[in-house]
Every structure is written in C-alpha cells, then in structure tokens.
Design an enzyme around this catalytic site. Structure first.
Site, PDB file in Angstrom:
ATOM      1  CE  LYS A  27      -3.912   2.449  -6.025  1.00  0.00           C
ATOM      2  NZ  LYS A  27      -3.515   1.986  -7.362  1.00  0.00           N
ATOM      3  CE1 TYR A  32     -34.454  20.712  14.983  1.00  0.00           C
ATOM      4  CE2 TYR A  32     -34.844  22.448  16.607  1.00  0.00           C
ATOM      5  CZ  TYR A  32     -34.040  21.448  16.076  1.00  0.00           C
ATOM      6  OH  TYR A  32     -32.819  21.187  16.638  1.00  0.00           O
ATOM      7  CG  ASP A  91      -4.310  -1.474  -6.349  1.00  0.00           C
ATOM      8  OD1 ASP A  91      -4.072  -2.677  -6.159  1.00  0.00           O
ATOM      9  OD2 ASP A  91      -3.803  -0.820  -7.286  1.00  0.00           O
ATOM     10  CB  ALA A  98      -0.921  -0.007   1.214  1.00  0.00           C
ATOM     11  NE  ARG A 125      -2.205   4.236 -12.658  1.00  0.00           N
ATOM     12  CZ  ARG A 125      -1.994   2.927 -12.822  1.00  0.00           C
ATOM     13  NH1 ARG A 125      -2.491   2.301 -13.880  1.00  0.00           N
ATOM     14  NH2 ARG A 125      -1.305   2.236 -11.929  1.00  0.00           N
ATOM     15  CB  THR A 174       5.310  -4.849  -6.419  1.00  0.00           C
ATOM     16  OG1 THR A 174       5.786  -5.277  -7.705  1.00  0.00           O
ATOM     17  CG2 THR A 174       4.135  -3.904  -6.643  1.00  0.00           C
ATOM     18  N   GLY A 192      -0.269  -6.868 -15.701  1.00  0.00           N
ATOM     19  CA  GLY A 192       0.787  -7.783 -16.093  1.00  0.00           C
ATOM     20  C   GLY A 192       0.156  -9.011 -16.746  1.00  0.00           C
ATOM     21  CG  ASN A 233      -4.577   1.004 -11.065  1.00  0.00           C
ATOM     22  OD1 ASN A 233      -3.914   0.838 -10.051  1.00  0.00           O
ATOM     23  ND2 ASN A 233      -4.777   0.050 -11.950  1.00  0.00           N
ATOM     24  CB  SER A 279     -51.350  24.344  14.545  1.00  0.00           C
ATOM     25  OG  SER A 279     -51.918  23.112  14.197  1.00  0.00           O
TER      26      SER A 279
HETATM   27  C1  UD1 Z   1       0.668  -4.653 -10.456  1.00  0.00           C
HETATM   28  C2  UD1 Z   1       1.486  -5.800 -11.044  1.00  0.00           C
HETATM   29  C3  UD1 Z   1       0.775  -6.347 -12.268  1.00  0.00           C
HETATM   30  C4  UD1 Z   1      -0.634  -6.773 -11.903  1.00  0.00           C
HETATM   31  C5  UD1 Z   1      -1.396  -5.641 -11.194  1.00  0.00           C
HETATM   32  C6  UD1 Z   1      -2.682  -6.176 -10.630  1.00  0.00           C
HETATM   33  C7  UD1 Z   1       3.824  -5.308 -10.566  1.00  0.00           C
HETATM   34  C8  UD1 Z   1       5.094  -4.789 -11.092  1.00  0.00           C
HETATM   35  N1  UD1 Z   1       2.801  -5.308 -11.391  1.00  0.00           N
HETATM   36  O1  UD1 Z   1       0.597  -3.629 -11.445  1.00  0.00           O
HETATM   37  O2  UD1 Z   1       1.492  -7.448 -12.804  1.00  0.00           O
HETATM   38  O3  UD1 Z   1      -1.331  -7.158 -13.070  1.00  0.00           O
HETATM   39  O4  UD1 Z   1      -0.635  -5.110 -10.088  1.00  0.00           O
HETATM   40  O5  UD1 Z   1      -3.492  -5.160 -10.104  1.00  0.00           O
HETATM   41  O6  UD1 Z   1       3.770  -5.739  -9.429  1.00  0.00           O
HETATM   42  N2  UD1 Z   1       3.265  -0.647  -4.333  1.00  0.00           N
HETATM   43  C9  UD1 Z   1       4.109  -0.529  -3.248  1.00  0.00           C
HETATM   44  N3  UD1 Z   1       5.393  -0.138  -3.439  1.00  0.00           N
HETATM   45  C10 UD1 Z   1       5.891   0.129  -4.667  1.00  0.00           C
HETATM   46  C11 UD1 Z   1       5.033  -0.003  -5.782  1.00  0.00           C
HETATM   47  C12 UD1 Z   1       3.715  -0.403  -5.582  1.00  0.00           C
HETATM   48  O7  UD1 Z   1       3.706  -0.757  -2.108  1.00  0.00           O
HETATM   49  O8  UD1 Z   1       7.068   0.477  -4.748  1.00  0.00           O
HETATM   50  C13 UD1 Z   1       1.893  -1.080  -4.106  1.00  0.00           C
HETATM   51  C14 UD1 Z   1       0.855  -0.094  -4.617  1.00  0.00           C
HETATM   52  O9  UD1 Z   1       0.477   0.791  -3.588  1.00  0.00           O
HETATM   53  C15 UD1 Z   1      -0.304  -1.001  -5.025  1.00  0.00           C
HETATM   54  C16 UD1 Z   1       0.370  -2.308  -5.379  1.00  0.00           C
HETATM   55  O10 UD1 Z   1       1.668  -2.258  -4.836  1.00  0.00           O
HETATM   56  O11 UD1 Z   1      -1.202  -1.211  -3.948  1.00  0.00           O
HETATM   57  C17 UD1 Z   1       0.465  -2.497  -6.871  1.00  0.00           C
HETATM   58  O12 UD1 Z   1       1.135  -1.372  -7.433  1.00  0.00           O
HETATM   59  P1  UD1 Z   1       0.585  -0.641  -8.722  1.00  0.00           P
HETATM   60  O13 UD1 Z   1       1.481   0.482  -9.041  1.00  0.00           O
HETATM   61  O14 UD1 Z   1      -0.850  -0.374  -8.601  1.00  0.00           O
HETATM   62  O15 UD1 Z   1       0.856  -1.814  -9.794  1.00  0.00           O
HETATM   63  P2  UD1 Z   1       0.089  -2.107 -11.128  1.00  0.00           P
HETATM   64  O16 UD1 Z   1       0.630  -1.236 -12.191  1.00  0.00           O
HETATM   65  O17 UD1 Z   1      -1.356  -2.085 -10.914  1.00  0.00           O
HETATM   66 CA    CA Z   2      -2.763  -1.446  -9.313  1.00  0.00          CA
END
Ligand code: UD1
Ligand code: CA
Length: 509
Positions: A32, A381, A118, A19, A25, A91, A155, A243, A420
């Site tokens: 978010k 009231y 998310d 998170a 976005r 991630t 992905g 997103n 009234s």
């Molecule tokens: C990610 C996946 C994608 C998948 C999608 C599903 C990766 C690289 N990609 O893409 O394959 O289809 O989710 O919804 O993992 N976050 C962190 N730290 C970071 C980056 C992100 O905690 O450095 C958290 C974000 O807050 C979010 C989650 O990881 O809750 C996913 O990140 P987000 O940027 O939304 O990845 P997607 O582009 O949706």
């Molecule tokens: Ca996402």
C-alpha cells in the site's frame, strides 16, 4: 491547530513511520505505502513531512511487501532504519519493535513522533507543530485529531465533559454512541519516548481485531494520571488516510489542488486547475501559462512566458522561456526558448529543440537535436539525428535510423532544405546549404550546397487508362476532357464537389 504556527523547531528524538500493514483494501500486488500520488510514493510523502521536523533518527516499520518497501526506502531515504515486523499484530506492537530497534544505538529519550505510512497529505508544518505542542506542555502524548465529514473506519476521540481526552476507540470496537463522534484519531502522535515505551508493555489485544492498538496507550496514560492532549487540525484533509483506491484517488486530487494552488500563488496562470495535474517535483516560473488538460510529471520545468497546453503530457521535460507547446506528449525532452511544439507531436528522450526551433504537427522525435531556427513542421520522424541551424525539413521526411539490428546517426547541416518525403537512410551526412529533392531516398552523403536527387524519373504512358480501363469513371473523365465536353470549373463548383488539392505536394516552412 494550525500548521502555520510552527515557526520554531522543537527537538525530535525519533520519528517512527508505520508501514507494515498489508493494505488488504487496496487489493494490490504492490504494498500500500508504495502506491504513488503526484509522482511520489505515499511513504515518500510521509517521510518528507516527517523529515521536515528534523528528527534525529527515523525508523520505518515494514512487514507486508517487506523487500519492495525496503528497496524503495534505500532509495527514497537511505538514512532511515528499516524495522521488520514479522506479523502485523497491531500498531502498538509495531511501535514497540521500532523503539527497541532504535534503542540499540542508545536509548531514545525525548519526543517520539509516530506517523502512519498511509497519510500522504500530512504536512511538515503540522508535524513540527505537534512536536512543539508536546515540548511546551510536557504531555506524555499529544495526538493529532480532526473533525471529519465521514468518520467511518477511524478511531474516535472520546473526551469527558470538561473536554479532556479519555480514550481512543476504534470504529469496530465503538458503541453506537461513540460512532456518533466526528473527532477522529489521525494516527499521528508526539509521545514522550520513555513513557510510551513503558505504556506499550501494558497494551493487550483484547479487541475486535485481536491486535495491540497503539491508541490504547491513551487510556493507560489517563489511568496513570499522565497528561494527554489532543491537537485538532484545521483542515481534516491533511490527515485523510488512504486504505483503498477510492481514497487514493481522493488524496491524489487533494494534493493536486494543493500543488496547483501553490503554483498559481507563485505567479503562474492556470486556466483550468481541475484538469491540470502537477507532480511534486515540477517547477514552473512566474508568468508561464498552463492551459487545460495538461499533465506535468516528474522533474518537468517550465520557464517564464511559456505556454503549455491544452492537452499536453510532459514528463521530465524542460520548456524554455516563451516556448509554445500544445497537444503534445514529451518525455525527457528539452524545448528551447521560443521553440514551438505541436499539435499532435511526440518528443521522446534525448530530443533537444534549440531556440526558436519547431516540431510541428504529427512529428515524432527521439534522440534528436534540432538547431536554432530550424523547423520540422509536418508529419516527420526524426530519430538519432543532429540538425543544424535555419534548416527546414519538408513534410513526411523520415530519418531511417534502424537497419533492423542497430540504430545509426545522421547529420544535417545549417541552412539545408530537405524536400518533402525524403528518406534519410542513416548513417548519412547532409552538408551545409544542401537540398534534397522531394521523394528522394538518400543513402549517401550530400556535399555542402549540392542537390541530392535519388528517385525514379517520371514517365507518362499516354492513353493507358482509356486502353486498359475502358468504360471506367476515370476513362470517361479523361475522354470528356480530351474531347472538350467536360463540365467547366464553375459547373463543378455549383455541384458542391469537395475541394481539389492543387498542391504538388511541396510544403512551406
Ligand atoms: C489507525 C488507527 C485509528 C486511526 C487511523 C488513522 C490503530 C489501531 N488505529 O486505524 O485510530 O483513526 O489509523 O488513519 O492504530 N501498521 C503496522 N503494523 C501493524 C498494523 C498496522 O505497521 O501491525 C501500519 C499500517 O501499515 C498503516 C498504519 O500502521 O500504515 C495504520 O494501520 P491501519 O491498519 O491502516 O489502521 P487503521 O485501521 O487505518
Ligand atoms: Ca489506515
């Protein structure tokens, strides 16, 4: 994979919720994962799903909006460990930090679940099924996948000819051919803790976003000959990521459908599911009826036989058995059994209608107790007041509770008749069986059984209009009537004049 096959729990050593992302976005000052759907933050929904798999430990990776997210977490899930990711390097990096933080209290061994913050529609059953899948296969990684109508942005799951998962390729890094793939990575995984820890050491940032992608561990596992499995979810909507605000609204509607469907299956009649919005905490008993355009928020509870709607907005409100509530806004109110509310009624916090009590049209109440069988039928009231039983409050009565500095309380007894347009200037006590004359301004207590008259006596100044407004339509009408030349009732009716209100202003209970 079907969520319902998760009957038994496989042990889960840890769950990691990601998170930290900015959620650019969303274009929002609010992080978010704190955006809400159906009365709960997205993070709260994800945590509820994760907790359903009974993990020994839970970590939440925070970053953007850290303070707000941590404050929310302390409230929503105080046992979860907040792990700070100072820069959003991907991630993979986020999971690495979380594992390191969890390891401090003893190394994590066994199944580790990873869930993005998310994905609010994810069910606990699916998380449990994923953990079980890993326990049964001993795979280094089981990734939850889905076939989606529009895979843009997700992905993609790349499989070989025999269907084995080879890699996950991000949309931005994918070739045209890979973008044709509709099976997507949900971002939900069950890992072997030790194996993902070592694979993450090998994940680089050589990609379009220069981030360390968690899904890259799949390629590493495959290269090392580790087992990687994909669990395809039946209903893609469960893993829909949020997103932006368009996806937020879509997720909200999907959850609405899920909640309203469950309510109907439990025995509640919902006339129009599409315009019935129910928060996750709302409880409705069988044989209640919900009419169109009804919004039920917070901890609202509705008992059997009650009819709520159309056009109601109820927040943290309790509706008793067989009560009728229509065209009303109620916040923190208690509506007793067989009570009636509406139309166009506003019940504010602290309102309690006892059995068979009534708050009718254009009535506002706040911090008011209305006793059994008592009625406030029209245009009134009632603020800071206690009303006894079988009492009737006439139209346009105001409990004048505010002196400009402080609020004051008034008491009205049993079997009282408030005329009234009575102004009840608090603090005042009106005794059992008392009456007030219409138009009274009551500033002193009224003893039981007394009639309070507190208004100027009527005085008629004869001929005033003809003398002071000569030649006016009113003067002509008065003159005609007095001289007997005024058209008869029947003649007037024939001219289709609007109906004349003959009532003297009194109202019936
Ligand atoms: C990610 C996946 C994608 C998948 C999608 C599903 C990766 C690289 N990609 O893409 O394959 O289809 O989710 O919804 O993992 N976050 C962190 N730290 C970071 C980056 C992100 O905690 O450095 C958290 C974000 O807050 C979010 C989650 O990881 O809750 C996913 O990140 P987000 O940027 O939304 O990845 P997607 O582009 O949706
Ligand atoms: Ca996402």
């Amino acid at each position: 994979m079907s969520g319902s096959d998760a009957t038994m729990n496989a042990p889960v050593a840890a769950a990691i919720v990601l998170a930290a992302g900015e959620g650019t976005r969303m274009k929002s000052a609010t992080p978010k994962v704190l955006h809400e759907i159906r009365g709960r933050s997205m993070l709260g929904h994800v945590l509820a799903a994760v907790r359903g798999a009974a993990p020994a430990r839970v970590a939440v990776v925070t970053g953007a909006g850290r303070t707000a997210v941590e404050r929310h977490l302390a409230d929503a899930d105080p046992d979860a460990l907040a792990v700070f990711q100072p820069s959003q390097d991907g991630t993979g990096h986020a999971v690495q930090l979380a594992l390191a933080a969890l390891d401090e209290a003893g190394p994590i061994d066994g199944t580790v679940i990873v869930v993005p913050g998310d994905t609010p529609l994810l069910s606990a059953a699916s998380v449990r099924a994923l953990a079980r899948h890993r326990a049964e296969t001993g795979a280094a990684c089981v990734v939850l996948t889905a076939n989606v109508p529009d895979p843009t942005g997700y992905g993609r799951v790349v499989r070989d000819r025999s269907g084995r998962v080879r890699a996950i390729v991000e949309h931005v890094d994918a070739s045209d051919a890979e973008r044709e793939i509709t099976e997507i990575n949900s971002g939900v995984y069950a890992f072997d803790g030790a194996k993902v820890r070592s694979a993450l050491n090998l994940v680089g940032a050589d990609n379009a976003q220069a981030e360390r992608y968690l899904p890259d561990v799949v390629r590493i596992f495959v290269k090392d000959g580790e087992r990687v499995a994909a669990a395809l979810i039946d209903d893609w909507r469960e893993v829909a990521g949020v997103n932006d605000r368009v996806q937020l609204a879509a997720a909200d509607a999907m959850l609405r459908d899920r909640l309203v469907t469950a309510i109907m299956r439990s025995g509640v009649t919902v006339i129009d599911p599409a315009t019935t919005w129910v928060d996750v905490g709302v409880e409705i008993e069988p044989d209640a009826v919900i009419l169109p355009n009804t919004l039920l928020f917070g901890a609202t509870r509705i008992a059997t036989g009650a009819r709520v709607g159309p056009n109601c907005s109820l927040t943290d409100t309790v509706v008793g058995e067989y009560a009728l509530v229509r065209d009303a806004t109620c916040e923190g109110a208690r509506i007793g059994p067989q009570a009636q509310v509406g139309p166009y009624t506003y019940l504010r916090p602290g309102t309690a209608l006892m059995r068979k009590a009534k708050a009718g049209g254009f009535v506002e109440m706040k911090n008011a107790v209305v006793g059994e069988d008592s009625k406030v039928p029209h245009l009134s009231y009632v603020g800071d007041a206690t009303i006894g039983e079988r009492t009737n409050v006439g139209a346009a009565t105001v409990f004048v509770n505010y002196d400009g500095v402080e609020k004051h309380h008034s008491e009205v007894g049993d079997d009282v008749r408030i005329g009234s347009d009575t102004m009840i200037v608090a603090p005042v006590t009106i005794g059992d069986g008392a009456y007030t004359a219409a138009g009274s301004v009551v500033v002193d207590d009224v003893p039981p059984g007394a009639l309070a008259v507190a208004r100027g006596r009527q005085r008629n100044v004869e001929g005033w209009v003809e003398k002071r407004r000569p030649g006016s339509p009113a003067a002509r009408a008065a003159e005609a009537t007095r001289s007997g030349s005024r058209p008869s009732e029947a003649d007037r009716d024939n001219r289709n004049s609007p109906p004349v209100d003959e009532s003297g202003g009194s109202t019936t209970p």
